[in-house]
Design an enzyme around this catalytic site. Structure first.
Site, PDB file in Angstrom:
ATOM      1  N   PHE A  73       0.874  -1.186   0.000  1.00  0.00           N
ATOM      2  CA  PHE A  73       0.000   0.000   0.000  1.00  0.00           C
ATOM      3  C   PHE A  73       0.899   1.219   0.000  1.00  0.00           C
ATOM      4  CE2 PHE A  73      -4.296   1.363   2.078  1.00  0.00           C
ATOM      5  CZ  PHE A  73      -4.695   1.862   0.855  1.00  0.00           C
ATOM      6  N   ALA A 111      -4.452  -4.520   1.189  1.00  0.00           N
ATOM      7  CA  ALA A 111      -4.424  -5.986   1.246  1.00  0.00           C
ATOM      8  C   ALA A 111      -5.525  -6.567   2.126  1.00  0.00           C
ATOM      9  CB  ALA A 111      -3.070  -6.452   1.772  1.00  0.00           C
ATOM     10  N   LEU A 138       2.645  -7.852   6.596  1.00  0.00           N
ATOM     11  CA  LEU A 138       1.985  -6.547   6.720  1.00  0.00           C
ATOM     12  C   LEU A 138       2.311  -5.910   8.069  1.00  0.00           C
ATOM     13  CD1 LEU A 138      -1.706  -6.890   5.475  1.00  0.00           C
ATOM     14  CD2 LEU A 138       0.295  -6.086   4.233  1.00  0.00           C
ATOM     15  N   TYR A 234       5.684  -4.199  24.430  1.00  0.00           N
ATOM     16  CA  TYR A 234       5.637  -5.009  23.203  1.00  0.00           C
ATOM     17  C   TYR A 234       4.960  -6.372  23.442  1.00  0.00           C
ATOM     18  CZ  TYR A 234       6.280  -6.534  18.542  1.00  0.00           C
ATOM     19  OH  TYR A 234       5.986  -6.960  17.278  1.00  0.00           O
TER      20      TYR A 234
HETATM   21  N1  LIG Z   1      10.830  -4.205  12.389  1.00  0.00           N
HETATM   22  C1  LIG Z   1      11.052  -5.089  13.327  1.00  0.00           C
HETATM   23  O1  LIG Z   1      11.867  -4.875  14.228  1.00  0.00           O
HETATM   24  C2  LIG Z   1      10.321  -6.405  13.288  1.00  0.00           C
HETATM   25  C3  LIG Z   1      10.880  -7.487  14.007  1.00  0.00           C
HETATM   26  C4  LIG Z   1      10.240  -8.728  13.944  1.00  0.00           C
HETATM   27  C5  LIG Z   1       9.053  -8.863  13.219  1.00  0.00           C
HETATM   28  N2  LIG Z   1       8.545  -7.794  12.540  1.00  0.00           N
HETATM   29  C6  LIG Z   1       7.280  -8.014  11.801  1.00  0.00           C
HETATM   30  O2  LIG Z   1       7.538  -8.048  10.409  1.00  0.00           O
HETATM   31  C7  LIG Z   1       6.350  -7.670   9.715  1.00  0.00           C
HETATM   32  C8  LIG Z   1       6.700  -6.576   8.705  1.00  0.00           C
HETATM   33  O3  LIG Z   1       7.165  -5.453   9.419  1.00  0.00           O
HETATM   34  P1  LIG Z   1       8.249  -4.425   8.851  1.00  0.00           P
HETATM   35  O4  LIG Z   1       8.964  -3.921  10.045  1.00  0.00           O
HETATM   36  O5  LIG Z   1       9.000  -5.068   7.743  1.00  0.00           O
HETATM   37  O6  LIG Z   1       7.263  -3.278   8.336  1.00  0.00           O
HETATM   38  P2  LIG Z   1       7.293  -2.221   7.160  1.00  0.00           P
HETATM   39  O7  LIG Z   1       6.523  -1.051   7.641  1.00  0.00           O
HETATM   40  O8  LIG Z   1       8.683  -1.993   6.656  1.00  0.00           O
HETATM   41  O9  LIG Z   1       6.497  -2.952   5.960  1.00  0.00           O
HETATM   42  C9  LIG Z   1       5.121  -3.103   5.945  1.00  0.00           C
HETATM   43  C10 LIG Z   1       4.623  -3.495   4.564  1.00  0.00           C
HETATM   44  O10 LIG Z   1       3.193  -3.652   4.648  1.00  0.00           O
HETATM   45  C11 LIG Z   1       2.601  -2.914   3.594  1.00  0.00           C
HETATM   46  N3  LIG Z   1       1.250  -2.519   4.027  1.00  0.00           N
HETATM   47  C12 LIG Z   1       0.880  -1.847   5.146  1.00  0.00           C
HETATM   48  N4  LIG Z   1      -0.472  -1.717   5.174  1.00  0.00           N
HETATM   49  C13 LIG Z   1      -0.953  -2.317   4.069  1.00  0.00           C
HETATM   50  C14 LIG Z   1      -2.243  -2.538   3.536  1.00  0.00           C
HETATM   51  N5  LIG Z   1      -3.343  -2.128   4.157  1.00  0.00           N
HETATM   52  N6  LIG Z   1      -2.345  -3.189   2.346  1.00  0.00           N
HETATM   53  C15 LIG Z   1      -1.246  -3.627   1.671  1.00  0.00           C
HETATM   54  N7  LIG Z   1       0.004  -3.480   2.148  1.00  0.00           N
HETATM   55  C16 LIG Z   1       0.145  -2.831   3.324  1.00  0.00           C
HETATM   56  C17 LIG Z   1       3.517  -1.738   3.343  1.00  0.00           C
HETATM   57  O11 LIG Z   1       3.269  -1.174   2.055  1.00  0.00           O
HETATM   58  C18 LIG Z   1       4.874  -2.451   3.454  1.00  0.00           C
HETATM   59  O12 LIG Z   1       5.157  -3.107   2.235  1.00  0.00           O
HETATM   60  C19 LIG Z   1       5.343  -7.219  10.777  1.00  0.00           C
HETATM   61  O13 LIG Z   1       4.479  -8.278  11.066  1.00  0.00           O
HETATM   62  C20 LIG Z   1       6.245  -6.925  11.971  1.00  0.00           C
HETATM   63  O14 LIG Z   1       5.575  -7.034  13.198  1.00  0.00           O
HETATM   64  C21 LIG Z   1       9.164  -6.571  12.544  1.00  0.00           C
END
Ligand SMILES: NC(=O)c1ccc[n+]([C@@H]2O[C@H](COP(=O)([O-])OP(=O)(O)OC[C@H]3O[C@@H](n4cnc5c(N)ncnc54)[C@H](O)[C@@H]3O)[C@@H](O)[C@H]2O)c1
Length: 395
Positions: A73, A111, A138, A234
């Site tokens: 998005f 999504a 997401l 968290y």
């Molecule tokens: N960043 C961290 O430290 C971390 C650590 C472990 C796990 N995670 C998990 O990894 C996953 C991804 O997180 P991230 O940090 O890579 O986030 P990010 O913000 O970099 O990426 C999020 C993605 O989701 C997409 N998105 C958001 N809303 C949307 C919607 N309504 N429709 C379509 N696409 C949508 C965005 O365009 C992007 O591509 C999450 O579940 C997060 O909890 C993150």
């Protein structure tokens, strides 16, 4: 135009197409340097434009020569107004994938909606037939529920009592104490609705109903656990309740995939600077200490290193190696006893005066700007750049 970073709190309002392109190229080069992975050949990534999702798309394509469909998005650029980084990242990704002879198509939209699921279903039917791997990555603060039409908002709050701890403003380096009030009303339920497992299951159901998942198909969603210091906000907080729900959903999806010999996993990843994590209080201070310690020990990883390791050593490495709760752990180095013992010690000491020394504040800040294509090595930020970039498959 010349594009400069314009920040407001933990967001940057501008992004740089050349810097984003360079980030994508660097990630591709990293994956290629690690050699081929005998992995999935047809991959759908939901949340594919930044962070762990982008790294998953790059690892699938350039590690395993996979055809990829990416859903995200993002905001396209208009004349004089840069697009969001995910838009530029995807434009660069498609360009490189096409050069390498790889199929890559993208869908930009919500999504969570039925419409976007339907578009993806039709695209798979038309182009790929079936999918071998679905990555669900997401991170969103809101979700409009496709059945009720109601808009839910997630919150980052402790549950039960006020949480007071240190945090840092990573722009100024100022360490201060913050107090976060506990969840109230429907906060927990709403956060679970946005970031829990329901939408992941809806995606898999939609694909399975149309027979679009191949024999033995796998799906993976990403979770986080983290240290004691961030637990109240968290893992034991509202977002943790959503992650509990996501993790439980892996079991119900695995059950549903039994008929095709498929499996759903949750991978617990490391704390990293992404747009999602910068928004969580206390986490930036933790990450700046963590980066310093992990870099000193030679075990620091970014999104691409994490996902490359997830694919090559866990998912397609012969031993998925699950923990006692059935999860894949690539946060293993972050959670090492020696690393966490040092964090606990430094946490007590951290002040505005010493953080740039005992923590990697500079590394945090650089990573933050890099998310938006700024401060990327090798990019000339004084050069004119065309902000209006298109994604080849989205016209
Ligand atoms: N960043 C961290 O430290 C971390 C650590 C472990 C796990 N995670 C998990 O990894 C996953 C991804 O997180 P991230 O940090 O890579 O986030 P990010 O913000 O970099 O990426 C999020 C993605 O989701 C997409 N998105 C958001 N809303 C949307 C919607 N309504 N429709 C379509 N696409 C949508 C965005 O365009 C992007 O591509 C999450 O579940 C997060 O909890 C993150």
């Amino acid at each position: 135009m010349i594009i400069e970073p314009r920040t407001r709190g933990f967001i940057c309002l501008t992004s740089h197409p050349t810097g984003c392109e360079q980030n994508v190229k660097d990630q591709i080069a990293y994956v290629q340097s690690k050699g081929k992975i005998e992995g999935a050949k047809k991959v759908l990534v939901i949340g594919a434009s930044t962070g762990f999702g982008l790294a998953s798309r790059i690892t699938s394509a350039f590690g395993s020569d996979a055809a990829t469909i990416g859903v995200f998005f993002d905001k396209p650029a208009t004349e004089g107004k840069p697009g969001s980084p995910g838009f530029y990242n995807t434009a660069a990704f498609e360009k490189e994938a096409t050069k390498a002879g790889l199929y890559a198509k993208s869908i930009n939209g919500d999504a969570f909606s039925n419409e976007i699921k339907e578009q993806v279903v039709n695209l798979i039917k038309q182009d790929l037939g079936q999918i071998d791997l679905v990555i669900y990555s997401l991170a969103s603060p809101v979700r409009t529920h496709p059945v009720s039409g109601k808009r839910f908002k997630s919150v980052l709050k402790p549950i039960g009592e006020v949480f007071t701890n240190k945090t840092v403003d990573f722009h100024t380096g100022k360490v201060s104490e913050i107090s976060i009030n506990p969840a109230e009303g429907d906060d927990v339920a709403n956060t679970v609705t946005v970031m829990g497992g329901e939408d992941w299951k809806m995606w898999i159901d939609a694909l399975q109903a149309e027979n679009l998942l191949s024999e033995g198909a796998t799906t993976v969603a990403y979770s986080y656990i983290g240290p004691e210091v961030t637990k109240p906000v968290y893992r034991n907080g509202t977002i943790g309740a959503a992650k509990d729900d996501l993790e439980a959903t892996a079991f119900s999806i695995s059950e549903a995939l039994k008929s095709i010999g498929g499996k759903a996993y949750v991978s617990v990843n490391k704390a990293l600077v992404t747009q999602a994590s910068s928004a969580i209080p206390v986490i930036p201070l933790y990450i700046s200490l963590l980066y310093k310690i992990m870099k000193a020990k030679g075990i620091h990883e970014g999104c691409i290193e994490q996902i490359q390791r997830l694919y090559s050593e866990r998912l397609f490495g012969g031993d998925v190696a699950l923990d006692e709760k059935g999860r894949i752990r690539v946060d293993d180095w972050e959670m090492r006893e020696d690393v966490q013992a040092e964090i606990a010690e430094l946490w007590q000491k951290a002040t505005t005066e010493n953080l740039s020394e005992i923590g990697d504040l500079e590394g945090y800040s650089k990573e933050f700007f890099k998310l938006f294509g700024f401060k990327v090595d090798g990019v000339d930020y004084d050069a004119q750049v065309n902000e209006v970039v298109t994604i080849p498959s989205i016209q």
